[in-house]
Write a protein that holds these residues in place. Sequence first.
Motif, short mmCIF file in Angstrom:
data_model
loop_
_atom_site.label_atom_id
_atom_site.label_comp_id
_atom_site.label_asym_id
_atom_site.label_seq_id
_atom_site.Cartn_x
_atom_site.Cartn_y
_atom_site.Cartn_z
N GLY A 187 -89.06 -4.70 -10.57
CA GLY A 187 -88.97 -5.71 -11.54
C GLY A 187 -88.01 -6.89 -11.20
O GLY A 187 -87.35 -7.44 -11.98
N ILE A 188 -87.76 -7.15 -9.87
CA ILE A 188 -86.96 -8.34 -9.46
C ILE A 188 -87.70 -9.41 -9.08
O ILE A 188 -88.52 -9.51 -8.25
CB ILE A 188 -86.13 -7.58 -8.13
CG1 ILE A 188 -85.39 -6.33 -8.55
CG2 ILE A 188 -85.06 -8.64 -7.78
CD1 ILE A 188 -84.82 -5.67 -7.07
N ALA A 189 -87.05 -10.62 -9.82
CA ALA A 189 -88.06 -11.76 -9.54
C ALA A 189 -87.74 -12.38 -8.30
O ALA A 189 -88.55 -13.33 -7.87
CB ALA A 189 -87.66 -12.52 -10.84
N ALA A 190 -86.48 -12.42 -7.75
CA ALA A 190 -85.93 -13.60 -7.10
C ALA A 190 -84.71 -12.62 -6.28
O ALA A 190 -83.88 -12.06 -6.96
CB ALA A 190 -85.66 -14.75 -7.34
N PRO A 191 -84.50 -13.29 -5.09
CA PRO A 191 -83.48 -12.76 -4.11
C PRO A 191 -82.18 -13.17 -4.92
O PRO A 191 -81.87 -14.20 -5.33
CB PRO A 191 -83.55 -13.36 -2.70
CG PRO A 191 -84.52 -14.63 -3.06
CD PRO A 191 -85.43 -14.07 -4.19
N PRO A 192 -81.19 -12.28 -4.83
CA PRO A 192 -79.97 -12.53 -5.11
C PRO A 192 -79.00 -13.78 -4.52
O PRO A 192 -79.00 -13.97 -3.41
CB PRO A 192 -78.97 -11.31 -5.10
CG PRO A 192 -79.67 -10.56 -4.08
CD PRO A 192 -81.10 -10.98 -4.02
N LYS A 193 -78.37 -14.32 -5.26
CA LYS A 193 -77.49 -15.58 -4.83
C LYS A 193 -76.07 -15.35 -4.55
O LYS A 193 -75.47 -15.98 -3.82
CB LYS A 193 -77.79 -16.87 -5.43
CG LYS A 193 -79.18 -17.44 -5.60
CD LYS A 193 -79.33 -18.85 -6.31
CE LYS A 193 -80.66 -19.33 -6.17
NZ LYS A 193 -80.82 -20.52 -6.77
N THR A 194 -75.44 -14.46 -5.46
CA THR A 194 -74.15 -14.04 -5.42
C THR A 194 -74.13 -12.39 -5.30
O THR A 194 -75.01 -11.92 -5.40
CB THR A 194 -73.53 -14.18 -6.89
OG1 THR A 194 -73.97 -13.32 -7.92
CG2 THR A 194 -73.56 -15.57 -7.16
N TRP A 195 -72.77 -12.09 -4.71
CA TRP A 195 -72.81 -10.73 -4.35
C TRP A 195 -72.76 -9.75 -5.59
O TRP A 195 -73.08 -8.61 -5.40
CB TRP A 195 -71.35 -10.58 -3.47
CG TRP A 195 -71.36 -11.17 -2.23
CD1 TRP A 195 -70.77 -12.26 -1.50
CD2 TRP A 195 -72.48 -10.72 -1.13
NE1 TRP A 195 -70.94 -12.44 -0.33
CE2 TRP A 195 -72.02 -11.51 0.16
CE3 TRP A 195 -73.09 -9.53 -1.02
CZ2 TRP A 195 -72.57 -11.28 1.28
CZ3 TRP A 195 -73.78 -9.47 0.29
CH2 TRP A 195 -73.50 -10.59 1.31
N SER A 196 -72.47 -10.34 -6.74
CA SER A 196 -72.54 -9.48 -7.90
C SER A 196 -74.09 -9.05 -8.46
O SER A 196 -74.21 -8.19 -8.61
CB SER A 196 -71.79 -10.08 -8.85
OG SER A 196 -72.25 -11.27 -9.35
N GLU A 197 -74.71 -10.16 -7.89
CA GLU A 197 -76.24 -9.90 -8.31
C GLU A 197 -76.77 -8.81 -7.24
O GLU A 197 -77.53 -8.15 -7.23
CB GLU A 197 -76.96 -11.22 -8.35
CG GLU A 197 -76.76 -12.34 -9.32
CD GLU A 197 -77.11 -13.69 -9.10
OE1 GLU A 197 -77.83 -13.91 -8.03
OE2 GLU A 197 -76.86 -14.52 -10.05
N PHE A 198 -76.24 -9.17 -5.80
CA PHE A 198 -76.81 -8.47 -4.86
C PHE A 198 -76.46 -6.78 -5.27
O PHE A 198 -77.44 -6.06 -4.82
CB PHE A 198 -75.97 -8.77 -3.73
CG PHE A 198 -76.66 -7.90 -2.30
CD1 PHE A 198 -77.81 -8.52 -1.65
CD2 PHE A 198 -75.90 -7.03 -1.81
CE1 PHE A 198 -78.18 -8.03 -0.60
CE2 PHE A 198 -76.45 -6.41 -0.54
CZ PHE A 198 -77.59 -6.81 -0.01
N ASP A 199 -75.20 -6.52 -5.68
CA ASP A 199 -75.01 -5.29 -6.17
C ASP A 199 -76.12 -4.68 -6.99
O ASP A 199 -76.72 -3.48 -6.68
CB ASP A 199 -73.61 -5.04 -6.79
CG ASP A 199 -72.50 -5.21 -5.89
OD1 ASP A 199 -72.66 -5.34 -4.71
OD2 ASP A 199 -71.32 -5.13 -6.64
N GLU A 200 -76.50 -5.25 -7.89
CA GLU A 200 -77.55 -4.84 -8.95
C GLU A 200 -78.85 -4.62 -8.41
O GLU A 200 -79.59 -3.78 -8.66
CB GLU A 200 -77.64 -5.68 -10.17
CG GLU A 200 -76.32 -5.86 -10.92
CD GLU A 200 -75.85 -4.68 -11.48
OE1 GLU A 200 -76.60 -3.88 -12.00
OE2 GLU A 200 -74.55 -4.26 -11.50
N VAL A 201 -79.17 -5.63 -7.42
CA VAL A 201 -80.77 -5.53 -6.89
C VAL A 201 -80.61 -4.41 -5.97
O VAL A 201 -81.54 -3.52 -5.77
CB VAL A 201 -80.92 -6.95 -6.10
CG1 VAL A 201 -81.88 -6.59 -5.09
CG2 VAL A 201 -81.10 -8.02 -7.25
N ALA A 202 -79.59 -4.27 -5.03
CA ALA A 202 -79.36 -3.09 -4.10
C ALA A 202 -79.53 -1.73 -4.78
O ALA A 202 -80.06 -0.76 -4.19
CB ALA A 202 -78.20 -3.15 -3.32
N LYS A 203 -78.79 -1.69 -6.04
CA LYS A 203 -78.89 -0.32 -6.72
C LYS A 203 -80.42 -0.37 -7.35
O LYS A 203 -80.88 0.79 -7.26
CB LYS A 203 -77.99 -0.35 -7.79
CG LYS A 203 -76.41 -0.21 -7.30
CD LYS A 203 -75.50 0.05 -8.21
CE LYS A 203 -75.11 -1.33 -9.26
NZ LYS A 203 -74.24 -1.07 -10.16
#
Length: 445
Positions: A172-188
């Motif tokens: 359910g991830i719409a787009a690649p993360p732009k910030t590292w905090s967003e990256f944390d959530e996507v990676a998890k």
Amino acid sequence: MSIRTRKSAAALAATAAISLFASACTGSTESEATDDPKAETTLTLWHGWSAPSEVKAMKDNVDRFMAAHKNIKVKIVGNMTDDKINQALRAGGSNAPDVVSSFSTTSVGKFCATGAFTDLNPFLKKSDIDPTKVFHKPLLDYTQFNGNQCSLPLLSDAYGLYYNKDAYEKAGIAAPPKTWSEFDEVAKKLTKTKGDSYEQLGFMPNYHGYETTISHYVPQWSPTYFDAEGKSNIAKDPAFRKMMTYQKELVDKLGGFAKLKKYRNTFGDEWGAKHPFHTGQVAMQLDGEWRLGMAKDAGVKFEIGTAPLPVPDDQLADYGKGYLSGTIMGIASTSKKQNAAWELVKYMTTDTDAVVAFSNGIRNVPSTIEALKSPDLKHAPEFKTFIDIAQHPKSNTSPANVDGGAYHLTLQDVGLRYESGKLKDLRAGLEKAARQIDTDIAKLK
């Protein structure tokens, strides 16, 4: 991009070999070329490519050069490592190359400082070429040292984020993360555990996780490796501490160093079809532009997405930047045919058509400003991400230094100890590393 000793730790390992000829090579850094570039002559060109498609692309470009320079013949020798190059440059003589292409940008400081490569500034001036108008600044940063432009870029590499679009959709991830905090959530979200291991890992953050080295992470924090006096800046610039703190926290969030290391040991070869991104073992990968072609050649069963790496939350305006590196080309100072050699180097590195054709042939990023804009580039749509990163005004690189890149190894050692938990005081570790870097460099001056 083929299986070559060019990238990450393998490229840095060339530092040891380079140091062997630091005091042995006495070639001049000034052009002393006296040969007639219009006379009949034969040049020897050494390069490191070995894959059939890459060897062919090199040959095709050289053939085009010879068609335009009827008096110059070029003997091409491929699959040459920096170790072999260094030995030949030390020995000199008729067996040494005239023109050299190297994958290791960390070699440039040594090549320039020892005079192993000829300073190209006189040739550039004679040809009325302003390199600042031909190449973006990061490429000039890694091809010169202390004003000695002893090499020029021969295609470049841009590092970004690869992601599994199918895995994104399922999570359910719409787009690649732009910030590292967003990256944390996507990676998890993308991480699926299985017992004491993983069914799928969102991202392998460990420094041995294939291209996830400090030198590839830290550009997103816009670091300054050395101060104006040439002293190591890694302890003073907060970019390094912030980057390494973030990486350690991500390691802990995704299962801890030991668990990740155990999973990493199940990965296939970095340059083979069983790369963990190809197999779906990791859903995201920090890598260079060559991974796109390699993944498609491996027959991946999912749709591939590409994007710039994230940036710190307070640097969102800089999103789109990344780390730049690439292949270099120079003239051996032992060559007696330097004017003719310059004609070849000039063609290969500054001729727009030649650069575009070579980029199309080996699937690397063009290295000149004009070639990056060329409508004749023939790459997959996902490749545009790396073209854009190469042109981003905040993209950066690791500067050349006289130690041949040994400072990277010293810094990397701090990172390895910190991510594993062996080093508790990061600030103290960086201060000690900075002193070591300064000491090592001082010994070479």
